[in-house]
Write a protein that holds these residues in place. Structure first.
Motif, mmCIF file in Angstrom:
data_model
loop_
_atom_site.group_PDB
_atom_site.id
_atom_site.type_symbol
_atom_site.label_atom_id
_atom_site.label_comp_id
_atom_site.label_asym_id
_atom_site.label_seq_id
_atom_site.Cartn_x
_atom_site.Cartn_y
_atom_site.Cartn_z
ATOM 1 N N VAL A 1 0.838 -1.196 0.000
ATOM 2 C CA VAL A 1 0.000 0.000 0.000
ATOM 3 C C VAL A 1 0.874 1.246 0.000
ATOM 4 C CG1 VAL A 1 -0.179 0.085 2.542
ATOM 5 C CG2 VAL A 1 -1.954 1.165 1.131
ATOM 6 N N ILE A 2 0.439 2.234 -0.790
ATOM 7 C CA ILE A 2 1.048 3.562 -0.756
ATOM 8 C C ILE A 2 -0.012 4.515 -0.226
ATOM 9 C CG2 ILE A 2 2.170 5.397 -2.063
ATOM 10 C CD1 ILE A 2 2.981 3.346 -4.141
ATOM 11 N N LEU A 3 0.292 5.173 0.885
ATOM 12 C CA LEU A 3 -0.649 6.040 1.576
ATOM 13 C C LEU A 3 -0.369 7.496 1.256
ATOM 14 C CD1 LEU A 3 -0.094 4.199 4.945
ATOM 15 C CD2 LEU A 3 -2.201 4.034 3.611
ATOM 16 N N ARG A 4 -1.450 8.252 1.041
ATOM 17 C CA ARG A 4 -1.300 9.692 0.853
ATOM 18 C C ARG A 4 -2.391 10.376 1.676
ATOM 19 N NH1 ARG A 4 -3.368 14.904 -0.203
ATOM 20 N NH2 ARG A 4 -1.737 16.175 -1.134
ATOM 21 N N GLY A 5 -2.036 10.786 2.905
ATOM 22 C CA GLY A 5 -2.973 11.489 3.767
ATOM 23 C C GLY A 5 -2.930 12.983 3.508
ATOM 24 N N SER A 6 -3.760 13.718 4.219
ATOM 25 C CA SER A 6 -3.800 15.171 4.042
ATOM 26 C C SER A 6 -2.687 15.843 4.842
ATOM 27 C CB SER A 6 -5.163 15.718 4.482
ATOM 28 O OG SER A 6 -5.363 15.479 5.864
ATOM 29 N N LYS A 7 -2.401 17.073 4.492
ATOM 30 C CA LYS A 7 -1.323 17.807 5.162
ATOM 31 C C LYS A 7 -1.640 18.053 6.636
ATOM 32 C CE LYS A 7 -3.045 22.406 3.888
ATOM 33 N NZ LYS A 7 -2.742 23.681 3.195
ATOM 34 N N ASP A 8 -2.937 18.052 6.994
ATOM 35 C CA ASP A 8 -3.326 18.338 8.370
ATOM 36 C C ASP A 8 -2.798 17.306 9.353
ATOM 37 O OD1 ASP A 8 -4.823 20.510 7.410
ATOM 38 O OD2 ASP A 8 -6.545 19.223 7.019
ATOM 39 N N ILE A 9 -2.569 16.070 8.891
ATOM 40 C CA ILE A 9 -2.089 15.012 9.798
ATOM 41 C C ILE A 9 -0.747 14.454 9.318
ATOM 42 C CG2 ILE A 9 -4.342 14.324 10.714
ATOM 43 C CD1 ILE A 9 -4.298 12.027 8.617
ATOM 44 N N LEU A 10 0.018 15.260 8.610
ATOM 45 C CA LEU A 10 1.260 14.770 8.013
ATOM 46 C C LEU A 10 2.254 14.292 9.077
ATOM 47 C CD1 LEU A 10 2.974 14.275 5.516
ATOM 48 C CD2 LEU A 10 3.746 16.660 5.651
#
Length: 416
Positions: free
Chosen positions: A143-152
């Motif tokens: 898996v490659i994860l891309r979360g939002s900047k708010d929880i980086l």
């Protein structure tokens, strides 16, 4: 093409090749290592999350969205428990779904196999980082994860610890990777990572889902957006209806399975509506109602067409009085996001009509929509709740992250 993304893709593709044939005990050992590592490094996780929360407050993020970002002892304990629950689940890989011996002697079967490399793009919730990673690991997917900047900061910490655990357990750490660049340009490039990603799963608000569907060049499984309804029928037990409504609307507002719209049959509108409005207003709910609903309290705002379509994710609700169950079903099918919708009724015929007629992933009779969840459905953790119809629908557990291939066994047969 973004060089960093290509590197992540190449590494994930390599890791997926080894993971797809990994034995269940090896995967389970890695999952236990992840659970243990997260427990042992709780202070580091909380420190990273505190930085995200502080930055979120400084930038004016709404309190209900800050709640989605927060990691505390209770939530981390829930995450760790979820990891161990996934480890305890039966490994789906290699399961024979169907087998048949043909007249020519060929044995044709379907075997469950991983999807390959899963791309996950999501907003605000650090628990998704772990849930997605462990579900993919157990089902044999990188898996490659891309979360939002708010929880980086939280995500960098969590992924670092999970990769450390994989290494300790003897698995390739590139089974779990994170896109650390939070820019919109990189997000769009990630959606176009053809040749590396086998599927892309967006989890978040309507804007993220729409952007992913419009920009992606890899297959997409839509999840998340929840304009959920509670319909109180003329044959409802009103003592059941109010707790169901209050739980669905106010127990936790920032989640996709929370109620956003209340429909009431006209026959019970005056018996149920004023009491429901009173309870909702006492909880601080802003109500947008039609003409009938607005007669119950002067604080009710006029409902617009936009209100009926809206996923508020806050203490806010639209209310409409309908003349029949058929009208309620038609309203839901027009305005909902096909996530989770509920009828409160003691009439078996009406309940059956609603359950068959409402075109949503999860339909309920006499129960809160808040149960739409992988844990609650007994699936262990979920990677999201699919609101589409192809491949997966509803809470997505392990089997939703697999496909199948045909395995054909012969003894020298050739086709004439």
């Amino acid at each position: 093409m973004n060089a960093d993304l290509i590197r992540l893709g190449e590494n994930a593709r390599r890791a997926a090749g080894a993971l797809m044939v990994a034995a269940a005990p090896a995967k389970n050992a890695a999952l236990e290592a992840i659970a243990r590592t997260l427990e042992e490094n709780a202070a580091e996780i909380f420190a990273a999350n505190a930085e995200d929360i502080a930055a979120g407050k400084a930038s004016g993020i709404a309190p209900n969205l800050l709640d989605r970002m927060l990691l505390d002892e209770k939530r981390l304990a829930g995450i760790v428990k979820g990891v161990r629950q996934v480890a305890a689940l039966k490994d789906p890989i290699g399961e024979v779904l169907h087998a048949e011996t043909l007249p020519n002697g060929l044995i044709v079967s379907q075997m469950r196999v991983p999807l390959g490399v899963v791309g996950m793009i999501y907003e605000a919730r650090p628990n998704v980082t772990v849930d997605a990673a462990v579900l993919c690991l157990k089902s044999g997917n990188a898996v490659i994860l891309r979360g939002s900047k708010d929880i980086l900061r939280s995500n960098i910490c969590l992924v670092k610890l999970m990769r450390q655990a994989l290494t300790e357990a003897g698995l390739d750490p590139d089974c779990i990777a994170l896109v650390e660049d939070p820019s919109r340009e990189t997000a769009t490039a990630f959606m176009k990572l053809s040749g590396y990603l086998d599927v892309l799963i967006p989890r978040g608000g309507a804007g993220l889902i729409r952007s992913t569907v419009e920009n992606a060049t890899v297959p997409v499984i839509e999840t998340g957006t929840g304009n959920c309804h509670v319909y109180v029928d003329k044959d409802a037990d009103l003592e059941k209806a109010l707790p169901i409504l209050m739980n669905a609307k106010t127990q936790r507002t920032s989640v996709c399975n929370a109620c956003e719209s209340l429909l009431i049959h006209r026959a019970v509108a005056d018996a149920f509506g004023p009491a429901a409005v009173k309870a909702l207003l006492e909880k601080g709910v802003v109500i947008h109602g039609d003409e009938t609903a607005r007669t119950w309290d002067s604080h009710i705002l006029p409902a617009t067409e936009e209100d009926y379509y809206k996923e508020y994710l806050a203490l806010e609700l639209s209310v409409k009085v309908v003349d029949s169950a058929e009208e309620a079903i038609a309203h839901i099918n027009k305005y909902s996001t096909k996530h989770s919708d509920c009828i409160v009724s003691e009439n078996y015929t009406t309940v059956k009509k609603f359950l068959l007629g409402v075109d949503s992933a999860c339909v309920y009779a006499n129960a809160s929509t808040r149960f739409s969840d992988g844990f609650e459905f007994g699936l262990g953790a979920e990677i999201g709740i699919s609101t589409q119809k192809l491949h997966a629908r509803g809470p997505m557990g392990l089997t939703a992250l697999t496909t199948y291939k045909y395995v054909v066994l012969g003894e020298g047969q050739v086709r004439g």
